[in-house]
Enzyme design. Structure first.
Site, PDB file in Angstrom:
ATOM      1  N   TRP A 154       0.807  -1.212   0.000  1.00  0.00           N
ATOM      2  CA  TRP A 154       0.000   0.000   0.000  1.00  0.00           C
ATOM      3  C   TRP A 154       0.844   1.268   0.000  1.00  0.00           C
ATOM      4  O   TRP A 154       0.391   2.321  -0.429  1.00  0.00           O
ATOM      5  CB  TRP A 154      -0.941   0.028   1.217  1.00  0.00           C
ATOM      6  CG  TRP A 154      -0.222  -0.051   2.538  1.00  0.00           C
ATOM      7  CD1 TRP A 154      -0.006  -1.166   3.292  1.00  0.00           C
ATOM      8  CD2 TRP A 154       0.375   1.027   3.263  1.00  0.00           C
ATOM      9  NE1 TRP A 154       0.700  -0.853   4.426  1.00  0.00           N
ATOM     10  CE2 TRP A 154       0.939   0.493   4.429  1.00  0.00           C
ATOM     11  CE3 TRP A 154       0.489   2.402   3.033  1.00  0.00           C
ATOM     12  CZ2 TRP A 154       1.607   1.269   5.377  1.00  0.00           C
ATOM     13  CZ3 TRP A 154       1.164   3.183   3.967  1.00  0.00           C
ATOM     14  CH2 TRP A 154       1.707   2.613   5.120  1.00  0.00           C
ATOM     15  N   ASN A 155       2.088   1.191   0.485  1.00  0.00           N
ATOM     16  CA  ASN A 155       2.836   2.421   0.729  1.00  0.00           C
ATOM     17  C   ASN A 155       3.473   3.031  -0.516  1.00  0.00           C
ATOM     18  O   ASN A 155       3.771   4.219  -0.548  1.00  0.00           O
ATOM     19  CB  ASN A 155       3.891   2.221   1.818  1.00  0.00           C
ATOM     20  CG  ASN A 155       4.871   1.108   1.497  1.00  0.00           C
ATOM     21  OD1 ASN A 155       4.595   0.221   0.689  1.00  0.00           O
ATOM     22  ND2 ASN A 155       6.024   1.131   2.137  1.00  0.00           N
ATOM     23  N   LYS A 178      -2.158  -8.208  -7.784  1.00  0.00           N
ATOM     24  CA  LYS A 178      -2.996  -8.121  -6.587  1.00  0.00           C
ATOM     25  C   LYS A 178      -2.491  -6.937  -5.762  1.00  0.00           C
ATOM     26  O   LYS A 178      -1.506  -7.031  -5.055  1.00  0.00           O
ATOM     27  CB  LYS A 178      -2.900  -9.421  -5.772  1.00  0.00           C
ATOM     28  CG  LYS A 178      -3.434  -9.330  -4.336  1.00  0.00           C
ATOM     29  CD  LYS A 178      -4.898  -8.923  -4.253  1.00  0.00           C
ATOM     30  CE  LYS A 178      -5.401  -8.931  -2.805  1.00  0.00           C
ATOM     31  NZ  LYS A 178      -4.918  -7.748  -2.023  1.00  0.00           N
ATOM     32  N   PRO A 179      -3.175  -5.762  -5.875  1.00  0.00           N
ATOM     33  CA  PRO A 179      -2.744  -4.608  -5.082  1.00  0.00           C
ATOM     34  C   PRO A 179      -3.243  -4.704  -3.650  1.00  0.00           C
ATOM     35  O   PRO A 179      -4.159  -5.469  -3.340  1.00  0.00           O
ATOM     36  CB  PRO A 179      -3.394  -3.431  -5.816  1.00  0.00           C
ATOM     37  CG  PRO A 179      -4.651  -4.012  -6.382  1.00  0.00           C
ATOM     38  CD  PRO A 179      -4.325  -5.458  -6.727  1.00  0.00           C
ATOM     39  N   GLY A 231       6.354  -6.718   0.901  1.00  0.00           N
ATOM     40  CA  GLY A 231       5.521  -6.665   2.092  1.00  0.00           C
ATOM     41  C   GLY A 231       6.280  -7.148   3.318  1.00  0.00           C
ATOM     42  O   GLY A 231       7.512  -7.092   3.369  1.00  0.00           O
ATOM     43  N   SER A 232       5.539  -7.651   4.281  1.00  0.00           N
ATOM     44  CA  SER A 232       6.134  -8.016   5.566  1.00  0.00           C
ATOM     45  C   SER A 232       6.927  -9.316   5.480  1.00  0.00           C
ATOM     46  O   SER A 232       6.656 -10.183   4.645  1.00  0.00           O
ATOM     47  CB  SER A 232       5.040  -8.165   6.619  1.00  0.00           C
ATOM     48  OG  SER A 232       4.271  -9.342   6.379  1.00  0.00           O
ATOM     49  N   GLU A 253      10.778  -8.802  -1.388  1.00  0.00           N
ATOM     50  CA  GLU A 253      11.340  -7.602  -0.766  1.00  0.00           C
ATOM     51  C   GLU A 253      10.539  -7.378   0.501  1.00  0.00           C
ATOM     52  O   GLU A 253       9.382  -6.962   0.464  1.00  0.00           O
ATOM     53  CB  GLU A 253      11.235  -6.416  -1.725  1.00  0.00           C
ATOM     54  CG  GLU A 253      12.089  -5.231  -1.296  1.00  0.00           C
ATOM     55  CD  GLU A 253      11.267  -4.113  -0.707  1.00  0.00           C
ATOM     56  OE1 GLU A 253      11.297  -3.967   0.536  1.00  0.00           O
ATOM     57  OE2 GLU A 253      10.609  -3.399  -1.469  1.00  0.00           O
ATOM     58  N   LEU A 254      11.182  -7.694   1.641  1.00  0.00           N
ATOM     59  CA  LEU A 254      10.457  -7.807   2.900  1.00  0.00           C
ATOM     60  C   LEU A 254      10.815  -6.670   3.862  1.00  0.00           C
ATOM     61  O   LEU A 254      11.268  -5.619   3.443  1.00  0.00           O
ATOM     62  CB  LEU A 254      10.732  -9.184   3.504  1.00  0.00           C
ATOM     63  CG  LEU A 254      10.486 -10.367   2.554  1.00  0.00           C
ATOM     64  CD1 LEU A 254      10.845 -11.689   3.217  1.00  0.00           C
ATOM     65  CD2 LEU A 254       9.037 -10.381   2.063  1.00  0.00           C
ATOM     66  N   CYS A 287      10.059   0.846   3.701  1.00  0.00           N
ATOM     67  CA  CYS A 287      10.865  -0.276   4.182  1.00  0.00           C
ATOM     68  C   CYS A 287      12.330   0.091   4.352  1.00  0.00           C
ATOM     69  O   CYS A 287      13.086  -0.653   4.973  1.00  0.00           O
ATOM     70  CB  CYS A 287      10.726  -1.460   3.222  1.00  0.00           C
ATOM     71  SG  CYS A 287      11.059  -1.019   1.515  1.00  0.00           S
ATOM     72  N   GLU A 385      10.596  -2.956  13.492  1.00  0.00           N
ATOM     73  CA  GLU A 385      10.333  -1.904  12.513  1.00  0.00           C
ATOM     74  C   GLU A 385       9.116  -1.089  12.957  1.00  0.00           C
ATOM     75  O   GLU A 385       8.017  -1.629  13.081  1.00  0.00           O
ATOM     76  CB  GLU A 385      10.086  -2.529  11.144  1.00  0.00           C
ATOM     77  CG  GLU A 385       9.974  -1.549  10.014  1.00  0.00           C
ATOM     78  CD  GLU A 385       9.842  -2.231   8.660  1.00  0.00           C
ATOM     79  OE1 GLU A 385      10.230  -1.611   7.664  1.00  0.00           O
ATOM     80  OE2 GLU A 385       9.351  -3.382   8.612  1.00  0.00           O
TER      81      GLU A 385
END
Length: 482
Positions: A154-155, A178-179, A231-232, A253-254, A287, A385
């Protein structure tokens, strides 16, 4: 609902058709004021499988087009995004709160990935290998992986999308997007523009709705050969486990927990500017944000004083206002997390220099930019984080101490170093376990450079010439000749 964004994009896109009007809806809320700005279809497994099948069928022909043909589509898409830059920026700011000038910059960055990979796709080279015998010829061919599923955060709803779409499409793959449910409208508008660019039916597909149901369809469908996810770390680990059943290719990419190391010989004014840019960009919701700041004792007092003054100049508010520099957090859960981190630090002896409070502002999710000093490794903020506008500062004596503290984390996405010494900077960076390092640079990301992490921050790289490699298979050919 008078604030609702009126575009045809409040639908899903499968095989070149907009659909989903008959599905239940999910509301999209402006985090700056709590107002509903639109609704999107709550699609699930059925729609996800339809999108995958459309992408699979389209792959049969799209993969056979030339790199020059694919580049033509990408360049048209690039031009349309720039043409609609202001519209996209306004949508982005409304649905996820980013200050409007940051949104404009992100749209430009998103377009740049399409332009870059339009050209990079023409430079996918195979190999001719020297043979060990006269009656053989050895070659390596490069082929597109197949159907790609892109799960975006989302960011950065525009840039993270094209950073995946660009190389996938340039390589000859087709894609299912998939947004995030928090900011789907930007992605949907982007797909609307891709339709105007003329991409063939089924090459680009988009589904909104249940992450668990759509994710299940993606991971169980053997026609999806690659999943790219931002994402996470928690979700990334789950995708790794799910991918094992079909040995799906992954790019992840976490999460991150970026350290900043400021040495005694640093240009303090430049360090202040760089850390403010990193720590408070997108209200600290990136991130690669500066999450923990280690300042050598010789410049600690000067840095803390100048940094706090700079933070106090930041303006918090609705990102739609031109002068706002820090917008809202995405939701109340994020506000609660930030509050917990700050309260934990204060309870354990940290000093609050500015901020430290949530702000009441038209029902939005605002938290004041916060600076903490006298921070220690015992505090949650130095290990988890925060994903919010908080800058904790810890004094260190030696470079060795700073390196040990910086590397004491399971994450390894980004780190920052401020020193004027080439020797010290080189030796320091050689020991940092991070995929990205900004040396006297608080905003190191670039379209032409690889982006990705080490350790639990994921694997694979996006951007640069490396970004297209994970969408390609290497096929070795040994050819016997008479």
């Amino acid at each position: 609902m008078s604030q609702e964004l009126k575009t045809k994009a409040h639908l899903i896109y499968i095989n070149g058709e907009w659909s989903g009007a008959d599905l239940d809806e999910l509301e999209v809320v402006n985090p700056a004021n709590g107002q509903v700005i639109g609704c999107v279809p709550n699609a699930g497994e059925v729609e996800a499988h339809e999108a995958i099948e459309a992408a699979h069928q389209a792959f049969q022909t799209w993969s056979q087009t030339t790199a020059y043909e694919r580049a033509g589509y990408l360049k048209k898409f690039h031009a349309l995004i720039l043409e609609h830059q202001e519209e996209l920026a306004q949508i982005m700011t409304k649905e996820m709160g980013k200050p409007i000038n940051e949104s404009r910059g992100e749209v430009a960055s998103a377009a740049s990935f399409l332009e870059w990979y339009a050209e990079e796709g023409k430079r996918v080279y195979g190999e001719t290998i020297p043979t060990h015998t006269q009656n053989k010829r050895l070659q390596v061919w490069k082929k597109p992986v197949g159907v790609v599923a892109a799960i975006t955060p989302w960011n950065f709803p525009a840039a993270m999308l094209t950073r995946k779409m660009g190389p996938a499409l340039a390589a000859g793959c087709t894609i299912v997007i998939k947004p995030s449910g928090d900011s789907p409208l930007t992605a949907i508008k982007m797909v609307e523009l891709s339709e105007q660019a003329g991409f063939p039916k089924g090459v680009i597909n988009l589904v909104t709705g249940s992450s668990s149901k759509i994710g299940k369809a993606i991971m169980e469908n053997d026609k999806v050969r690659k999943v790219t996810f931002t994402g996470s770390t928690e979700v990334g680990k789950m995708l790794i486990q799910q991918s094992a059943h079909q040995v799906k290719r992954l790019s992840l990419e976490l999460g991150g927990h970026a350290p900043v190391i400021i040495l005694n010989d640093a240009n303090i004014d430049a360090a202040v500017e760089g850390v403010v840019a990193s720590a408070f960009r997108n209200a600290g919701q990136t991130c690669v944000c500066a999450n923990r700041i280690y300042v050598q004792s010789g410049v600690h007092e000067e840095f803390v004083d100048k940094f706090t003054k700079a933070v106090n100049l930041l303006k918090v508010g609705n990102g739609a206002e031109e002068t706002v520099t820090v917008g809202p957090l995405i939701n109340q859960a994020s506000v609660q997390k930030v509050r917990h981190h700050v309260e934990d630090a204060l309870a354990k002896g940290a000093t609050l220099l500015t901020g430290g409070v949530s702000l009441e502002n038209d029902g939005g999710n605002f938290y004041a930019p916060t600076v903490l000093s006298d921070v220690t490794a015992s505090m949650v903020v130095m290990h988890e984080e925060t994903f919010g506008p908080v800058a904790p500062i810890q004094k260190v004596e030696t470079i060795e101490e700073a390196i040990a503290l910086a590397n004491d984390t399971p994450y390894g996405l980004a780190a920052y170093v401020f020193t004027e010494s080439v020797s010290q900077g080189t030796r320091l960076i050689e020991q940092l376990q991070y995929g990205i390092v900004g040396w006297n640079d608080g905003v190191p990301s670039a379209t032409q450079a690889p982006f990705g992490g080490m350790k639990e921050s994921g694997f694979g790289r996006e951007g640069g010439h490396e970004g297209i490699e994970s969408y390609l298979e290497s096929q070795y050919v040994s050819m016997g000749i008479n």
